[in-house]
Design a protein around this motif. Structure first.
Motif, PDB file in Angstrom:
ATOM      1  N   LEU A 134     -25.241 -11.399  -9.520  1.00 38.36           N
ATOM      2  CA  LEU A 134     -26.305 -11.235 -10.954  1.00 38.36           C
ATOM      3  C   LEU A 134     -27.734 -10.984 -10.508  1.00 38.36           C
ATOM      4  O   LEU A 134     -28.415 -10.389 -10.950  1.00 38.36           O
ATOM      5  N   THR A 135     -28.005 -11.654  -9.070  1.00 38.17           N
ATOM      6  CA  THR A 135     -29.497 -11.218  -8.463  1.00 38.17           C
ATOM      7  C   THR A 135     -29.556  -9.741  -8.177  1.00 38.17           C
ATOM      8  O   THR A 135     -30.499  -9.193  -8.712  1.00 38.17           O
ATOM      9  N   LYS A 136     -28.613  -9.142  -7.509  1.00 33.62           N
ATOM     10  CA  LYS A 136     -28.486  -7.668  -7.184  1.00 33.62           C
ATOM     11  C   LYS A 136     -28.564  -6.844  -8.495  1.00 33.62           C
ATOM     12  O   LYS A 136     -29.064  -5.858  -8.686  1.00 33.62           O
ATOM     13  N   MET A 137     -27.697  -7.242  -9.416  1.00 33.46           N
ATOM     14  CA  MET A 137     -27.791  -6.343 -10.550  1.00 33.46           C
ATOM     15  C   MET A 137     -29.102  -6.704 -11.371  1.00 33.46           C
ATOM     16  O   MET A 137     -29.659  -5.544 -11.998  1.00 33.46           O
ATOM     17  N   ALA A 138     -29.785  -7.420 -11.449  1.00 31.52           N
ATOM     18  CA  ALA A 138     -31.259  -7.884 -12.038  1.00 31.52           C
ATOM     19  C   ALA A 138     -32.284  -7.245 -11.075  1.00 31.52           C
ATOM     20  O   ALA A 138     -33.408  -7.010 -11.741  1.00 31.52           O
ATOM     21  N   TYR A 139     -32.048  -6.960  -9.892  1.00 32.93           N
ATOM     22  CA  TYR A 139     -33.104  -5.975  -9.137  1.00 32.93           C
ATOM     23  C   TYR A 139     -33.623  -4.814  -9.370  1.00 32.93           C
ATOM     24  O   TYR A 139     -34.593  -4.241  -8.820  1.00 32.93           O
TER      25      TYR A 139
ATOM     26  N   ILE B 236     -36.285  -0.322  -7.781  1.00 35.89           N
ATOM     27  CA  ILE B 236     -35.042  -1.117  -7.363  1.00 35.89           C
ATOM     28  C   ILE B 236     -35.999  -2.093  -6.452  1.00 35.89           C
ATOM     29  O   ILE B 236     -36.443  -1.694  -5.359  1.00 35.89           O
ATOM     30  N   GLN B 237     -35.390  -3.470  -6.405  1.00 35.20           N
ATOM     31  CA  GLN B 237     -35.934  -4.465  -5.464  1.00 35.20           C
ATOM     32  C   GLN B 237     -34.766  -4.669  -4.436  1.00 35.20           C
ATOM     33  O   GLN B 237     -33.458  -4.569  -5.051  1.00 35.20           O
ATOM     34  N   LYS B 238     -34.920  -4.819  -3.250  1.00 36.99           N
ATOM     35  CA  LYS B 238     -34.132  -5.196  -2.169  1.00 36.99           C
ATOM     36  C   LYS B 238     -34.103  -6.666  -1.755  1.00 36.99           C
ATOM     37  O   LYS B 238     -33.001  -7.099  -1.618  1.00 36.99           O
ATOM     38  N   GLU B 239     -35.235  -7.277  -1.967  1.00 33.07           N
ATOM     39  CA  GLU B 239     -35.212  -8.699  -1.698  1.00 33.07           C
ATOM     40  C   GLU B 239     -36.038  -9.465  -2.795  1.00 33.07           C
ATOM     41  O   GLU B 239     -36.674  -8.890  -3.703  1.00 33.07           O
ATOM     42  N   SER B 240     -35.867 -10.625  -2.733  1.00 28.31           N
ATOM     43  CA  SER B 240     -36.601 -11.496  -3.505  1.00 28.31           C
ATOM     44  C   SER B 240     -38.165 -11.538  -3.175  1.00 28.31           C
ATOM     45  O   SER B 240     -38.549 -11.161  -2.250  1.00 28.31           O
TER      46      SER B 240
ATOM     47  N   LEU C 122     -42.268  -3.645  -2.833  1.00 22.85           N
ATOM     48  CA  LEU C 122     -41.384  -4.361  -3.798  1.00 22.85           C
ATOM     49  C   LEU C 122     -40.263  -3.626  -4.237  1.00 22.85           C
ATOM     50  O   LEU C 122     -39.051  -4.001  -4.312  1.00 22.85           O
ATOM     51  N   PHE C 123     -40.773  -2.487  -4.668  1.00 24.08           N
ATOM     52  CA  PHE C 123     -39.962  -1.628  -5.558  1.00 24.08           C
ATOM     53  C   PHE C 123     -39.440  -0.346  -4.646  1.00 24.08           C
ATOM     54  O   PHE C 123     -38.770   0.476  -5.192  1.00 24.08           O
ATOM     55  N   ASN C 124     -39.238  -0.233  -3.518  1.00 23.81           N
ATOM     56  CA  ASN C 124     -38.818   0.497  -2.450  1.00 23.81           C
ATOM     57  C   ASN C 124     -39.034   2.078  -2.738  1.00 23.81           C
ATOM     58  O   ASN C 124     -37.896   2.778  -2.999  1.00 23.81           O
ATOM     59  N   ILE C 125     -40.273   2.392  -2.850  1.00 24.68           N
ATOM     60  CA  ILE C 125     -40.461   3.793  -2.871  1.00 24.68           C
ATOM     61  C   ILE C 125     -40.224   4.407  -1.277  1.00 24.68           C
ATOM     62  O   ILE C 125     -41.141   4.805  -0.860  1.00 24.68           O
ATOM     63  N   ASN C 126     -39.197   4.491  -0.968  1.00 21.09           N
ATOM     64  CA  ASN C 126     -38.555   4.805   0.215  1.00 21.09           C
ATOM     65  C   ASN C 126     -37.260   5.301   0.248  1.00 21.09           C
ATOM     66  O   ASN C 126     -36.791   5.747  -0.926  1.00 21.09           O
ATOM     67  N   ASP C 127     -36.641   5.414   1.248  1.00 21.26           N
ATOM     68  CA  ASP C 127     -35.332   6.029   1.240  1.00 21.26           C
ATOM     69  C   ASP C 127     -34.230   5.165   0.547  1.00 21.26           C
ATOM     70  O   ASP C 127     -33.217   5.537  -0.140  1.00 21.26           O
TER      71      ASP C 127
END
Length: 670
Positions: free
Chosen positions: A228-233, A365-369, A348-353
């Motif tokens: 649920l956490t990863k889906m919410a990210y 997408i978030q990768k971490e909290s 925070l939102f991974n403007i990267n690979d």
């Protein structure tokens, strides 16, 4: 225009200007095929389906294709969301023929509707070539085609039911090896199953959460929380505006097919609400609040109902349809909008690979909290939370100027019922009266607009008109929604509605010999094979939902026939389970027979407030009833006493002596 311009379905109307002479699925069209002895093309899709749009653009808008289809075939377009019965039968056919399924679903049938060939998406040249070959076989080797149709129809019929003898000796222990088998498929990095594409399957995680909770399996609860956490990210979840897309094409829930469906979002509200009641995780609160804001803003009608979907595709600045165009960002865009905050935003939102999609586009997408990210940014979590809300507002304002995805503006009874349940569960979790008001408004709409004086529910509604008789799914999910609403309002009318609809289902859907409910009413025209919906999918099987309804109503009304019907269904289903994720809601119903299952009766002038307190915590093994006056429900009858608060706890149809203190009750049921 072809005949689809007479329809109300947004999907059918999308094809109204095709050069194909499309017909809708109806008795007149089918009779015409028989009379003319022409092969039938049945093409099935839905308005938010990306590959349906692709095939329309490549083939169905093409005059060369139209010439072949119009010359030889009776062409029928079907909205699978309006006609899930037709879709289910032909989906079984192509799964037998090809080993897979999906949409667009295209089958060629004999004039009597029996399929002889099919598949999903086809390129123009392959489509034309295949249709010509099939017409040639029909003209020159008709008996061979009929022979194949006979065998295929037998195969479809054989899939109608699980052929398992009833087993009366069922123990809850039967679930343990199924869970252990299931665990081998878990993705412990991103949650969900270790395969792509990833569908959310809310009923799977609702069951796993209940099983983990009742069996104190902390590892299982940890997995549900991870999922649920990863889906919410993000990616799958729209962090700017709320709401979930239908599924992710990758393992990390990142890049979705961008359509947003009412049935997903209603169920996910319930799932996240239950998870919040269990964990009090503030991320889950955020998901619930944003999703309801999205549903209300995009789908709520002036009549109190909800629309069905937003398309995956939207118009680009160059004025052509493109999947995900509304949702994605380039790095240059983000830098110009966020300016000096871009580096923090990017972290925070991974403007990267990790967040890159394709063609210079990123999907947020978030990768971490947040707590993990602040360690890298050397700031406080509160500061980052404030920044996050500010960034989301900035991007939301920019995005709102883009061309929005197309709206599917039909209302479907079962999908509305799922939203009712989701809103009610959100109310249980967050105690926001507005959520309950929305649910009650929608329930009133169903009662007034979708429930006929003759007793049947309608499937669809648009522009004040209904046209399709309801399916078992519509009844099962509406009954479930009304029971859920009763558990927070204690309005016995809702429970009476549930029982009335249930008795209608017995009269018009039950196959007494097989012990299950047909998907279609006996009042409706028969298809080439009967359909019994038994496997839980992105929406739980209508038979499994009905079995849960029957169990609950058996307790409220002391109805042994309802209970015995559930037991017989479970005695056939549970021993036959090999693939647990396809029967998760059945296993959830089976857990109702666990020794810890309880009913609580609240008889008090403050019953609604008492119930609200009970509903704050996650208690999946509890059936709740209550009244602030004399009740007509057998479970509560003759138990109310003026100026007293009495709480009854019942197990296995035996009620203990009443408790007079709410805190003591909560201790007993915890």
């Amino acid at each position: 225009m072809n005949l689809l311009h007479l329809e109300s379905s947004p999907y059918l109307l999308q094809h109204a200007n095709n050069p194909i002479y499309w017909n809708a699925w109806n008795s007149q069209t089918l009779a015409k095929a028989k009379e003319n002895q022409q092969l039938i093309i049945v093409s099935i899709g839905y308005s938010a389906c990306h590959w349906c749009h692709v095939m329309e653009n490549e083939s169905f808008e093409d005059f060369e294709v139209a010439e072949v289809m119009n010359q030889y075939f009776i062409n029928i377009k079907v909205d699978r969301e309006e006609r899930p019965d037709v879709d289910a039968v032909y989906m079984k056919a192509i799964q037998i023929m090809t080993g897979r399924g999906g949409w667009p679903l295209n089958v060629v049938c004999l004039p009597d509707g029996r399929p002889v060939w099919g598949g999903t998406y086809f390129r123009k040249e392959e489509w034309i070539k295949t249709l010509a070959q099939l017409q040639s076989i029909y003209e020159n080797d008709y008996s061979k085609m009929v022979e194949y149709a006979d065998k295929l129809q037998q195969g479809i019929a054989s899939l109608a039911l699980i052929d398992t003898p009833e087993t009366t000796d069922l123990s809850q222990d039967i679930l343990d090896p199924l869970i252990e088998k299931w665990k081998k498929s878990f993705d412990w990095e991103f949650g969900g199953m270790a395969r792509a594409p990833k569908f959310m399957m809310p009923n799977n995680y609702a069951f796993l959460m209940r099983y983990g909770f009742q069996n104190n399996d902390q590892k299982l609860l940890e997995f549900v929380d991870l999922t649920l956490t990863k889906m919410a990210y993000g990616g799958l979840f729209d962090t700017l505006d709320g709401g979930f897309s239908r599924y992710s094409v990758d393992l990390k829930w990142h890049v979705p097919h961008f359509e947003k469906m009412a049935y997903d979002n209603g169920q996910l509200l319930s799932l996240y609400a239950d998870a919040y009641r269990l964990t009090k995780n503030e991320l889950y609160r955020e998901v619930i609040e944003k999703t309801i804001q999205f549903i209300e803003k995009e789908w709520l009608t002036t009549e109190g109902s909800f629309y069905s979907a937003l398309d995956a595709d939207s118009l680009t600045a160059e004025n052509h349809l493109e999947e995900g165009a509304f949702y994605v960002w380039t790095k240059t865009e983000l830098q110009s909008i966020l300016k000096e905050d871009f580096d923090w935003f990017s972290e925070l939102f991974n403007i990267n690979d990790f967040g890159f999609w394709e063609h210079d586009n990123y999907v947020l997408i978030q990768k971490e909290s947040l707590s993990e990210v602040v360690n890298k940014l050397n700031c406080s979590e509160k500061e980052l939370q404030i920044k996050k809300k500010h960034w989301e507002k900035l991007l939301y304002d920019v995005r709102s100027k883009r061309n929005k995805p197309r709206l599917d503006d039909k209302c479907l009874t079962s999908w509305n019922a799922l939203i009712i349940k989701g809103l009610t569960d959100a109310y249980k979790a967050l105690n926001d009266e507005h959520y309950l008001d929305l649910a009650l408004q929608n329930a009133d709409f169903i009662c007034k607009k979708l429930w006929s004086p003759e007793g049947n529910l309608w499937r669809n509604y648009k522009n004040g008109t209904t046209s399709i008789n309801g399916y078992l799914e519509d009844y099962a999910l509406t009954i479930q929604a009304f029971i859920n609403l009763y558990e927070v309002t204690l309005d016995e009318t809702l429970l009476q509605h549930s029982k009335q609809l249930t008795d209608y289902v017995f009269d018009y859907f039950l196959d007494a010999t097989k012990g299950f409910f047909r998907f279609t009413s006996r009042l409706d025209d028969a298809l080439i094979a009967e359909h019994f919906e038994l496997e839980d999918n992105v929406i739980p099987a209508s038979n499994s939902v009905m079995s849960d309804n029957l169990f609950r109503l058996s307790r409220y009304y002391n109805n042994s026939y309802y209970e015995r019907t559930v037991e017989k269904m479970l005695q056939k289903i549970i021993p036959s389970i090999d693939y647990p994720s396809a029967f998760s809601n059945w296993m959830n119903v089976f857990m109702n027979f666990d020794a810890t299952q309880k009913e609580v009766g609240v008889c008090s002038q403050d019953a609604v407030l008492n119930i609200k307190k009970i509903n704050e915590e996650y208690r999946p093994n509890l059936i709740i009833a209550g009244t602030n006056s004399e009740s007509q429900i057998p479970l509560l009858k003759e138990r109310f006493i003026d100026n007293k608060s009495l709480f009854y706890v019942c197990e296995n149809k035996i009620c203990q002596l009443p408790i007079s203190d709410l805190d003591t009750l909560i201790q007993v049921i915890t």
